[in-house]
Design an enzyme around this catalytic site. Structure first.
Site, mmCIF file in Angstrom:
data_model
loop_
_atom_site.group_PDB
_atom_site.id
_atom_site.type_symbol
_atom_site.label_atom_id
_atom_site.label_comp_id
_atom_site.label_asym_id
_atom_site.label_seq_id
_atom_site.Cartn_x
_atom_site.Cartn_y
_atom_site.Cartn_z
ATOM 1 N N LYS A 52 0.861 -1.184 0.000
ATOM 2 C CA LYS A 52 0.000 0.000 0.000
ATOM 3 C C LYS A 52 0.894 1.229 0.000
ATOM 4 O O LYS A 52 1.702 1.415 0.907
ATOM 5 C CB LYS A 52 -0.905 -0.020 1.222
ATOM 6 C CG LYS A 52 -1.746 1.236 1.370
ATOM 7 C CD LYS A 52 -2.768 1.113 2.481
ATOM 8 C CE LYS A 52 -3.484 2.425 2.695
ATOM 9 N NZ LYS A 52 -4.503 2.324 3.748
ATOM 10 N N LYS B 206 -2.464 -1.568 -3.869
ATOM 11 C CA LYS B 206 -3.210 -0.319 -3.790
ATOM 12 C C LYS B 206 -2.302 0.898 -3.856
ATOM 13 O O LYS B 206 -1.291 0.905 -3.164
ATOM 14 C CB LYS B 206 -3.952 -0.351 -2.470
ATOM 15 C CG LYS B 206 -4.707 0.851 -2.090
ATOM 16 C CD LYS B 206 -5.280 0.603 -0.749
ATOM 17 C CE LYS B 206 -6.019 1.824 -0.318
ATOM 18 N NZ LYS B 206 -6.436 1.732 1.043
ATOM 19 N N ARG C 159 -10.729 10.030 2.217
ATOM 20 C CA ARG C 159 -10.600 10.633 3.541
ATOM 21 C C ARG C 159 -11.790 11.540 3.842
ATOM 22 O O ARG C 159 -12.116 11.747 5.001
ATOM 23 C CB ARG C 159 -9.246 11.329 3.679
ATOM 24 C CG ARG C 159 -8.141 10.277 3.637
ATOM 25 C CD ARG C 159 -6.749 10.827 3.770
ATOM 26 N NE ARG C 159 -5.780 9.756 3.519
ATOM 27 C CZ ARG C 159 -4.488 9.939 3.328
ATOM 28 N NH1 ARG C 159 -3.993 11.162 3.375
ATOM 29 N NH2 ARG C 159 -3.697 8.914 3.101
#
Ligand code: PBG
Length: 329
Positions: free
Chosen positions: A201, A254, A211
């Site tokens: 990640k 990711k 977020r």
């Protein structure tokens, strides 16, 4: 044998012909849809930077999940917005935490049996400071403590497995978390619940819209001290090796679109099931272009997903899951 004997266009002449020789396929069952579960009833709060994505109360999340099941989608990835946050993110491992409650409601509904319920494990949505682990402060400088975070992350994993998660997916990027979670889950009698590790990640600008959706922006500092540097492929391979050694059953990469080379490198090197997360910023970026009429919505969406499959991902976590499943029908 060169032209005119060889003519590549012969196999591109009709859709039937193209379909016959197509090398990579997209199917709804290999798509995972993220859900953001929040307190309340009848809540469907839109997220400004992610058109079509909502914060959903549990009753609404169940409705959304029923649609996903009808569309043949493979599973859900659950995130939670707790009613209160604190220094150590205790809402993440509360027996009546928001995702725990959501999981119980989803698992009680027989219409949802075809969906694999995946629970994201992290602290950032639950901590008042918005970091993915326990924080210490030295003046303006903040430090995320690795080892002190592990028992908390392990507790979250066991709690979510007990609430019925089919798969536990740690996204925090602390060292040693997979082993700590495996041990805690086994101790809770959850030997059969697999771990899907967000093994590689990267610290990415493409998480921005998430977020907003998960209300998890760090109050001070950033995540570069624990998430990976965007420049590093070999380091990503080491992260994956270590997570496998610690007991990861599956891997998640990711972001996806800007990191297709990393997905390919992981696919060539490791034999575990491999997923990729087409993250919020990838979705928002495409949507911004769709809204301006700059890209053909359906074609660009499916092409973005096909590229991720072609790079080697077995399954894709994507905010386009429902839209894509409708088209793939
Ligand atoms: C939690 C987490 C994040 C994402 C998934 N899990 C945010 C982050 O690390 O800041 C991002 C997903 C997305 O952008 O769609 N740590």
């Amino acid at each position: 044998m060169q032209f005119p004997i060889t003519r590549m266009r012969r196999l591109r002449r009709t859709e039937a012909m193209r379909s016959l020789v197509r090398e990579t396929h997209l199917r709804p069952s290999a798509l995972i849809y993220p859900l953001f579960v929040c307190p309340g009833e009848g809540v469907r709060r839109s997220i400004s930077s992610m058109p079509g994505v909502f914060n959903l109360s549990i009753d609404e999340a169940v409705k959304e999940a029923e649609q996903c099941a009808e569309l043949g989608i493979g599973g859900l990835l659950l995130f939670g917005l707790p009613s209160e946050k604190d220094e150590v993110g205790s809402g993440a491992y509360a027996a009546d935490g928001i995702v725990q409650q959501g999981l119980r409601a989803l698992k009680a509904n027989r219409k949802l049996d075809s969906l694999v319920q995946i629970a994201d494990v992290c602290l950032c949505e639950y901590t008042s400071h918005g970091h993915c682990g326990v924080l210490t402060r030295d003046g303006d400088h903040v430090h995320v403590e690795n080892d002190a975070s592990l028992p908390l992350l392990a507790k979250i994993a066991a709690s979510l497995a007990e609430a019925g998660a089919d798969i536990i997916a740690p996204s925090d990027m602390m060292d040693g978390r997979v082993a700590a979670m495996r041990e805690a889950m086994d101790a809770a009698g959850k030997h059969d619940t697999p771990i899907l590790s967000y093994a590689a990640k990267f610290a990415s600008a493409f998480y921005g819209p998430f977020r907003e959706a998960a209300d998890s922006t760090p109050q001070a500092g950033d995540r570069r001290g624990y998430q990976m540097d965007a420049a590093n492929t070999r380091e990503a391979m080491r992260e994956i090796e270590i997570d496998i050694a610690e007991g990861a059953d599956m891997l998640l990469m990711k972001p996806a679109g800007p990191y297709l080379d990393i997905i390919r490198a992981a696919r060539d090197r490791f034999d575990l099931p491999l997923g990729a997360y087409q993250v919020s910023g990838e979705y928002s970026m495409l949507h911004a272009a769709f809204e301006r009429g700059w890209l053909d919505r359906n074609r660009a969406m499916l092409e973005s997903l096909l590229s991720i499959r072609r790079a080697g991902a077995d399954f894709i976590v994507t905010y386009f899951a429902k839209d894509a499943a409708k088209l793939l029908g």
